[in-house]
Design a protein around this motif. Structure first.
Motif, PDB file in Angstrom:
ATOM      1  N   TRP A  70      36.313  34.827  40.056  1.00 21.42           N
ATOM      2  CA  TRP A  70      35.689  35.166  38.776  1.00 21.42           C
ATOM      3  C   TRP A  70      34.226  34.730  38.765  1.00 21.42           C
ATOM      4  O   TRP A  70      33.338  35.496  38.385  1.00 21.42           O
ATOM      5  N   ALA A  71      34.025  33.475  39.204  1.00 24.86           N
ATOM      6  CA  ALA A  71      32.657  32.953  39.203  1.00 24.86           C
ATOM      7  C   ALA A  71      31.781  33.775  40.136  1.00 24.86           C
ATOM      8  O   ALA A  71      30.642  34.124  39.794  1.00 24.86           O
ATOM      9  N   GLY A  72      32.323  34.127  41.304  1.00 26.57           N
ATOM     10  CA  GLY A  72      31.573  34.929  42.258  1.00 26.57           C
ATOM     11  C   GLY A  72      31.190  36.270  41.670  1.00 26.57           C
ATOM     12  O   GLY A  72      30.043  36.717  41.780  1.00 26.57           O
ATOM     13  N   GLY A  73      32.153  36.904  41.002  1.00 28.19           N
ATOM     14  CA  GLY A  73      31.890  38.192  40.379  1.00 28.19           C
ATOM     15  C   GLY A  73      30.813  38.095  39.320  1.00 28.19           C
ATOM     16  O   GLY A  73      29.875  38.909  39.282  1.00 28.19           O
ATOM     17  N   ALA A  74      30.938  37.077  38.473  1.00 27.22           N
ATOM     18  CA  ALA A  74      29.956  36.905  37.402  1.00 27.22           C
ATOM     19  C   ALA A  74      28.573  36.666  37.988  1.00 27.22           C
ATOM     20  O   ALA A  74      27.572  37.221  37.513  1.00 27.22           O
ATOM     21  N   ALA A  75      28.519  35.862  39.059  1.00 27.34           N
ATOM     22  CA  ALA A  75      27.231  35.564  39.681  1.00 27.34           C
ATOM     23  C   ALA A  75      26.608  36.826  40.263  1.00 27.34           C
ATOM     24  O   ALA A  75      25.424  37.104  40.051  1.00 27.34           O
TER      25      ALA A  75
END
Lengths: 400, 258
Positions: A70-75
């Motif tokens: 999720w964090a990777g996607g948001a970044a």
């Protein structure tokens, strides 16, 4: 294309395709992994547990990797959006954006009032709505495409399968010709999309033999009906003002939406995407076939209807924002499946992120590649068609 | 009280009746094999049992409850369907397929939790296919897929397993392994109901054989008692000569051979 979809639905044809095609990348990966792991276990079942019973440290992740992705996607999305905000005729650096935000929210002082009003216009009124619109449309079409692919158990299906784009195009054209108000055009576009899918579902309902096949056929009929009505409207349109407007609209174009339109459209799109993402695990079960789904306690017809409603609302809204933009809903889910695997619980959110990032980038190309602006629908098609041809090549391998 | 009690059950597509006034009660635990010629209504009976079709008349009770009164979800918690392995689908990992069995056990708005993953792992372990967990379901062999589907049924937590021609499409060795697995699970207290076209498979693991013809039960009882040359000849309309020449099982129970 239509023939293909039908064939893909039947056993023989699609069989081999799913075997390798749907995740042809991971096919290679598995072959590789198998070689690493000392070859495949002998055909069939093992009687005794194999010597080293590995705990299934499944890709079916625990909470942490999930949070990470999720964090990777948001970044990823954040970086793409930020860079896109900087690109354009008026030079803005990421630092400028931060300074601008700091000044407008916290009252720091970096720019003169004049600079501020220019920046405000460029960032706030021109670039942000555009980036936002691209992100919304990209993820909306990708997620509904992925959901349709799961539901129709066919990786060659796109969100326009049930005729939503044709219907919305007719609605837009009719609105442009007969109503002439921008707001009314938005309404007729949305209504046209819903109506076309309603016709497709209605046709399937009348016969109710095998509902997914009937849905596909209903979609073909409804799509053809609305496309021919679109031709009719084009024929009666005034060739000097209205016809070019219709044609331009049908190419798909992101220069139209103002901030209010985009924000208004964001509500149904986000709700629809959220609902589809939530239905991921139901879609998994649904893709095993109706009977199996029902035997697993899932009300297949109701889930299917929910998916159709969400995907239709979401896709029709994208046409309201920017006309019809093709191929994303077919290519992005496919690509995402190579990266994230077929589990819809992960596939759908991943498709949302990747689709959004993809369309933002494509829009940057449209804005910057030439001195004039390219309609985005043309670019997505030009990129999508070779991708589709590549996918087909792999599909053929499976069919032979 | 019988585990499954079917009384005066009828079902038909349009005007052609498929099942007519069928009565059957299954006392519980053990393996019941449904045997009958093509079109005798075996599969329809299974679908009625699973709640996939609604009977035109009669009722089915499971543990005393009419299945018409149960929701599909409640029914799925008691009865698991193990389909034939022929469906094409996406290459979900074996683990994800087994996890689907937890569907009726989780509420609509919930996600799979640790308990669900644990149940799926346990089911994989129990069938000794834990090593397949990460493999795509589309790339394992037919026998492995059948085991995966049984694991899914185990994860589902039902104690009645309904199988439609489970040995269909499996090679000889995998057929025997599957039957052996059914026998072992039955010994643990699971109830199996399956249709088959192989009388020898019924002899091998069934505790009870139900012969169906034209939508009715024509014979039922212990395999050794029912699966006689005469019984099979009548069921499949075979002349005695055909029946003794080809395929009819000898009276030695196959179970001993396994």
């Amino acid at each position: 294309m239509v023939k293909l979809q039908l064939r893909g639905d039947r056993r023989g044809g699609a069989g081999g395709f799913f075997h390798r095609g749907s995740t042809f990348m991971s096919y290679g990966f598995w072959r590789f992994a198998r070689r690493l792991g000392g070859g495949r276990s002998p055909q069939g079942l093992r009687e005794a547990p194999p010597p080293e019973v590995r705990r299934p440290r499944s890709r079916s992740m625990s909470a942490l990797p999930r949070a990470l992705s999720w964090a990777g996607g948001a970044a990823l999305l954040g970086v793409v959006a930020l860079v896109s905000m900087c690109l354009g005729k008026y030079p803005v650096s990421p630092k400028d954006i931060l300074a601008f935000l700091a000044q407008s929210w916290f009252g720091a002082s970096y720019f003169s009032n004049e600079q501020m009003s220019v920046l405000e216009n460029v960032l706030w009124n021109i670039r942000l709505p555009r980036v936002l619109a691209a992100a919304l449309i990209g993820s909306a079409l990708s997620v509904s495409g992925a959901a349709y692919q799961a539901m129709f158990v066919n990786p060659l299906v796109s969100p326009s399968l049930l005729g939503v784009l044709g219907g919305a195009s007719l609605g837009a054209a009719a609105g442009i010709v007969f109503l002439k108000s921008w707001y009314a055009v938005q309404l007729t576009t949305f209504a046209g999309g819903i109506l076309a899918v309603g016709v497709a579902v209605g046709i399937a309902r009348v016969y109710r033999v095998n509902s997914t096949i009937m849905l596909v056929l209903g979609g073909i009929i409804s799509g053809a009906l609305f496309t021919s009505m679109l031709e009719l409207v084009k024929y009666v349109a005034d060739p000097y003002n209205e016809l070019p407007a219709i044609t331009y609209w049908l190419m798909g174009n992101l220069s139209q939406p103002d901030r209010e339109t985009t924000l208004r459209a964001a509500v149904p799109i986000c709700l629809g995407i959220g609902a589809l993402v939530f239905l991921g695990r139901h879609l998994n079960v649904l893709s095993m076939g109706d009977e199996e789904a029902r035997a697993l306690g899932v009300n297949a017809p109701r889930i299917r209807l929910a998916v159709i409603v969400c995907a239709t609302v979401v896709s029709a809204t994208t046409v309201v924002i920017a006309g019809s933009i093709g191929w994303i809903g077919l290519i992005i889910p496919h690509f995402t499946r190579m990266v994230a695997g077929p589990d819809n619980d992960r596939l759908l959110p991943a498709a949302a992120v990747i689709g959004a990032a993809y369309l933002i980038v494509v829009d940057d190309v449209c804005r910057l590649a030439f001195s004039f602006e390219l309609p985005i629908g043309i670019v997505t098609s030009l990129v999508g068609i070779p991708c589709f041809a590549f996918v087909l090549r792999n599909a053929r391998k499976g069919w032979s | 009280m019988a585990l499954i009690e079917i009384s005066h059950l009828s079902f038909g597509y349009r005007r052609a009746p498929v099942i007519e006034d069928l009565d059957l009660s299954i006392e519980g635990e053990g393996v019941t094999a449904l045997l009958g010629p093509n079109g005798s209504g075996k599969t329809t009976l299974l679908k009625l049992l699973l709640g996939l079709l609604a009977p035109t008349a009669g009722r089915i009770r499971i543990g005393g409850d009419d299945i018409g009164d149960l929701t599909q979800k409640e029914l799925a918690c008691r009865l698991a369907y193990v389909p034939q392995v022929h469906k094409e689908t996406f290459g979900y990992s074996v683990f994800d397929v087994v996890l689907m069995g937890r569907m009726p056990r989780t509420s609509f708005f919930a996600r799979y939790g640790d308990a669900d993953r644990g149940a799926a792992r346990e089911a994989l372990d129990k069938l000794s296919i834990a090593h397949l967990a990460d493999r795509p379901y589309t790339e394992i062999s037919g026998g492995e897929r059948q085991m995966t589907l049984i694991a899914r049924a185990l994860a589902q937590g039902a104690d009645i397993f309904v199988m439609d021609e489970p040995t269909n499409g499996l090679d000889y060795g995998n057929q025997l392994r599957l039957l052996d697995r059914i026998g072992r699970l039955a010994a643990e207290g699971y109830t199996f109901i399956y249709t088959t076209h192989h009388p020898d498979h019924a002899l091998a693991v069934a505790d009870r054989v139900v012969m169906m013809k034209d939508g009715r039960v024509v014979r039922e009882g212990a395999p050794q008692a029912v699966l006689t040359t005469q019984g099979l000849a009548e069921l499949y309309n075979l002349s005695d000569r055909l029946c003794t020449c080809f395929g009819a099982p000898s009276r030695t129970p196959l179970r001993a051979a396994l």
